[in-house]
Design a protein around this motif. Sequence first.
Motif, PDB file in Angstrom:
ATOM      1  N   LEU A   1     -14.427  -7.720 -21.906  1.00 35.21           N
ATOM      2  CA  LEU A   1     -14.902  -6.529 -21.467  1.00 35.21           C
ATOM      3  C   LEU A   1     -14.803  -6.633 -19.767  1.00 35.21           C
ATOM      4  CD1 LEU A   1     -16.074  -3.723 -21.951  1.00 35.21           C
ATOM      5  CD2 LEU A   1     -18.331  -4.868 -22.136  1.00 35.21           C
ATOM      6  N   PHE A   2     -15.254  -7.765 -19.189  1.00 37.05           N
ATOM      7  CA  PHE A   2     -15.272  -7.871 -17.817  1.00 37.05           C
ATOM      8  C   PHE A   2     -13.968  -7.848 -17.300  1.00 37.05           C
ATOM      9  CE2 PHE A   2     -19.525 -10.455 -16.927  1.00 37.05           C
ATOM     10  CZ  PHE A   2     -20.202  -9.396 -17.401  1.00 37.05           C
ATOM     11  N   LEU A   3     -13.099  -8.220 -17.734  1.00 38.34           N
ATOM     12  CA  LEU A   3     -11.656  -8.309 -17.600  1.00 38.34           C
ATOM     13  C   LEU A   3     -11.039  -6.900 -17.305  1.00 38.34           C
ATOM     14  CD1 LEU A   3     -10.086 -11.238 -19.309  1.00 38.34           C
ATOM     15  CD2 LEU A   3     -10.103 -10.793 -16.784  1.00 38.34           C
ATOM     16  N   ALA A   4     -11.709  -5.974 -18.679  1.00 43.29           N
ATOM     17  CA  ALA A   4     -11.071  -4.524 -18.563  1.00 43.29           C
ATOM     18  C   ALA A   4     -11.827  -3.858 -17.217  1.00 43.29           C
ATOM     19  CB  ALA A   4     -11.759  -3.970 -20.073  1.00 43.29           C
ATOM     20  N   VAL A   5     -12.851  -4.126 -16.941  1.00 43.57           N
ATOM     21  CA  VAL A   5     -13.746  -3.285 -16.120  1.00 43.57           C
ATOM     22  C   VAL A   5     -12.882  -3.665 -14.567  1.00 43.57           C
ATOM     23  CG1 VAL A   5     -15.808  -3.268 -14.580  1.00 43.57           C
ATOM     24  CG2 VAL A   5     -15.991  -3.218 -16.983  1.00 43.57           C
ATOM     25  N   GLY A   6     -12.659  -5.216 -14.637  1.00 38.87           N
ATOM     26  CA  GLY A   6     -11.923  -5.662 -13.347  1.00 38.87           C
ATOM     27  C   GLY A   6     -10.640  -5.142 -13.235  1.00 38.87           C
ATOM     28  N   ALA A   7      -9.846  -4.881 -14.143  1.00 40.82           N
ATOM     29  CA  ALA A   7      -8.476  -4.031 -13.841  1.00 40.82           C
ATOM     30  C   ALA A   7      -8.806  -2.597 -13.440  1.00 40.82           C
ATOM     31  CB  ALA A   7      -7.774  -4.105 -15.304  1.00 40.82           C
ATOM     32  N   ILE A   8      -9.716  -1.739 -13.966  1.00 37.33           N
ATOM     33  CA  ILE A   8      -9.912  -0.579 -13.423  1.00 37.33           C
ATOM     34  C   ILE A   8     -10.360  -0.702 -11.915  1.00 37.33           C
ATOM     35  CG2 ILE A   8     -11.099   1.663 -13.682  1.00 37.33           C
ATOM     36  CD1 ILE A   8      -9.148   1.161 -16.122  1.00 37.33           C
ATOM     37  N   LEU A   9     -11.360  -1.463 -11.677  1.00 40.55           N
ATOM     38  CA  LEU A   9     -11.729  -1.406 -10.332  1.00 40.55           C
ATOM     39  C   LEU A   9     -10.700  -2.043  -9.400  1.00 40.55           C
ATOM     40  CD1 LEU A   9     -15.335  -3.060 -10.931  1.00 40.55           C
ATOM     41  CD2 LEU A   9     -14.872  -0.618 -10.205  1.00 40.55           C
ATOM     42  N   GLN A  10      -9.939  -2.655  -9.746  1.00 43.01           N
ATOM     43  CA  GLN A  10      -8.849  -3.130  -8.787  1.00 43.01           C
ATOM     44  C   GLN A  10      -7.856  -2.057  -8.313  1.00 43.01           C
ATOM     45  OE1 GLN A  10      -6.402  -6.971  -8.946  1.00 43.01           O
ATOM     46  NE2 GLN A  10      -5.036  -5.676  -9.984  1.00 43.01           N
ATOM     47  N   TRP A  11      -7.701  -1.175  -9.602  1.00 43.06           N
ATOM     48  CA  TRP A  11      -6.773   0.336  -9.210  1.00 43.06           C
ATOM     49  C   TRP A  11      -7.253   0.893  -8.248  1.00 43.06           C
ATOM     50  CZ3 TRP A  11      -7.483   5.163  -9.505  1.00 43.06           C
ATOM     51  CH2 TRP A  11      -6.532   6.020  -9.249  1.00 43.06           C
ATOM     52  N   VAL A  12      -8.949   1.000  -8.415  1.00 42.66           N
ATOM     53  CA  VAL A  12      -9.592   2.054  -7.633  1.00 42.66           C
ATOM     54  C   VAL A  12      -9.553   1.633  -6.179  1.00 42.66           C
ATOM     55  CG1 VAL A  12     -11.914   2.884  -7.304  1.00 42.66           C
ATOM     56  CG2 VAL A  12     -11.014   2.792  -9.430  1.00 42.66           C
ATOM     57  N   ALA A  13      -9.594   0.316  -5.907  1.00 43.86           N
ATOM     58  CA  ALA A  13      -9.560  -0.489  -4.365  1.00 43.86           C
ATOM     59  C   ALA A  13      -8.350  -0.206  -3.961  1.00 43.86           C
ATOM     60  CB  ALA A  13     -10.134  -1.869  -4.631  1.00 43.86           C
ATOM     61  N   PHE A  14      -7.429  -0.461  -4.690  1.00 47.55           N
ATOM     62  CA  PHE A  14      -6.010   0.044  -4.150  1.00 47.55           C
ATOM     63  C   PHE A  14      -5.624   1.085  -3.919  1.00 47.55           C
ATOM     64  CE2 PHE A  14      -4.371  -4.331  -6.185  1.00 47.55           C
ATOM     65  CZ  PHE A  14      -5.002  -5.413  -5.265  1.00 47.55           C
ATOM     66  N   ASP A  15      -6.183   2.185  -4.659  1.00 49.58           N
ATOM     67  CA  ASP A  15      -5.833   3.634  -4.501  1.00 49.58           C
ATOM     68  C   ASP A  15      -6.581   3.982  -3.172  1.00 49.58           C
ATOM     69  OD1 ASP A  15      -4.590   5.844  -5.512  1.00 49.58           O
ATOM     70  OD2 ASP A  15      -6.971   6.569  -5.644  1.00 49.58           O
ATOM     71  N   GLN A  16      -7.913   3.624  -3.143  1.00 43.97           N
ATOM     72  CA  GLN A  16      -8.527   4.014  -1.972  1.00 43.97           C
ATOM     73  C   GLN A  16      -7.674   3.464  -0.415  1.00 43.97           C
ATOM     74  OE1 GLN A  16     -12.457   2.429  -2.845  1.00 43.97           O
ATOM     75  NE2 GLN A  16     -12.880   4.111  -3.815  1.00 43.97           N
ATOM     76  N   ALA A  17      -7.679   2.149  -0.519  1.00 45.04           N
ATOM     77  CA  ALA A  17      -6.674   1.486   0.717  1.00 45.04           C
ATOM     78  C   ALA A  17      -5.580   2.223   0.770  1.00 45.04           C
ATOM     79  CB  ALA A  17      -6.717   0.017   0.289  1.00 45.04           C
ATOM     80  N   ALA A  18      -4.754   2.441  -0.237  1.00 46.05           N
ATOM     81  CA  ALA A  18      -3.340   3.024  -0.088  1.00 46.05           C
ATOM     82  C   ALA A  18      -3.460   4.506   0.560  1.00 46.05           C
ATOM     83  CB  ALA A  18      -2.743   3.144  -1.421  1.00 46.05           C
ATOM     84  N   SER A  19      -4.704   5.213  -0.116  1.00 50.33           N
ATOM     85  CA  SER A  19      -4.601   6.646   0.497  1.00 50.33           C
ATOM     86  C   SER A  19      -4.994   6.744   1.839  1.00 50.33           C
ATOM     87  CB  SER A  19      -5.682   7.153  -0.336  1.00 50.33           C
ATOM     88  OG  SER A  19      -5.979   8.620  -0.125  1.00 50.33           O
TER      89      SER A  19
ATOM     90  N   LEU B   1       0.788  -1.116  -0.009  1.00 51.97           N
ATOM     91  CA  LEU B   1       0.021  -0.019  -0.040  1.00 51.97           C
ATOM     92  C   LEU B   1       0.735   1.255  -0.108  1.00 51.97           C
ATOM     93  CD1 LEU B   1      -3.065  -0.785   2.504  1.00 51.97           C
ATOM     94  CD2 LEU B   1      -3.046  -0.781  -0.129  1.00 51.97           C
ATOM     95  N   VAL B   2       2.013   1.353   0.726  1.00 45.52           N
ATOM     96  CA  VAL B   2       2.907   2.438   0.525  1.00 45.52           C
ATOM     97  C   VAL B   2       3.572   2.449  -0.496  1.00 45.52           C
ATOM     98  CG1 VAL B   2       4.953   3.408   1.691  1.00 45.52           C
ATOM     99  CG2 VAL B   2       3.365   2.156   2.941  1.00 45.52           C
ATOM    100  N   SER B   3       3.895   1.514  -1.245  1.00 44.18           N
ATOM    101  CA  SER B   3       4.286   1.802  -2.497  1.00 44.18           C
ATOM    102  C   SER B   3       3.333   1.927  -3.499  1.00 44.18           C
ATOM    103  CB  SER B   3       5.086   0.416  -2.995  1.00 44.18           C
ATOM    104  OG  SER B   3       6.083  -0.140  -2.059  1.00 44.18           O
TER     105      SER B   3
END
Length: 255
Positions: free
Chosen positions: A105-123, A50-52
């Motif tokens: 298409l689902f894999l594309a959505v999953g990639a974006i949502l994963q970034w959002v989840a990690f970004d929220q948690a890291a912040s 999360l720090v990285s």
Amino acid sequence: MKPDQTLARERRAARPVALAAFAAVAALIAAIAINQGGALGDADTESQFLVSFEEDSGTQLLGAIVQAVGMVLLIPALFFLFQAASARSEAVRPSLIGVTVAGPLFLAVGAILQWVAFDQAASEFTTEGGGLGIPVGEYAEDLIQERATFDAAQGFTFAGTLGLVVAVVYVSLHAMRTGLLTRFWGSLGMALGVSVLFLGFLGLLVYILALGMLIGGWWVGERPAAWETGTAVPWQRPGEEPGSGEAAPEPGDPP
């Protein structure tokens, strides 16, 4: 649809579909390079991750976007090959064409949502005063697991992976049966489709690259005859005579 109409439709779409396939391969390779080039590879724990991620979130966002674009660009080649096989054989179920779109298409959505989840948690993890009284490793893990976007990303990725596997296997099988793919490439496509479950997408990119060359007319050597006739041209089975359509009788069989 008549064979000449099928061929006319395919010739109109062939070059854009082939270029999309090449772009998909390039984008997915670029996404792998971007993701591996960041600092996340050195993280051994969720807290270090999360720090990285907070320090490198912009690069990770770029990687997620490029990966999502690459996944979407897989759709035209799979959709095109499904339609080509369906036009040549009634055994292809038209209702399954949606899986060629839904999986990537689902894999594309999953990639974006994963970034959002990690970004929220890291912040939240890097905010001062957070997680007081909680072991740092447990706090970091909880921040990730409690994100609704993380659960959604997992769901989309799981469904998308299964959808992509089904699409590649089904399309490769019927393309081989109708003579659009050789036995080698049809069998390899099915194998690489299943390998996504265990080895990731890298092997599949070779298959997509080959499809782009085949669809675009840049195939090394002669393309299978089904591409020129607009009808199914099944491959001969062992023991068949050219044009017989039936297997040669075994020794001892009645004439």
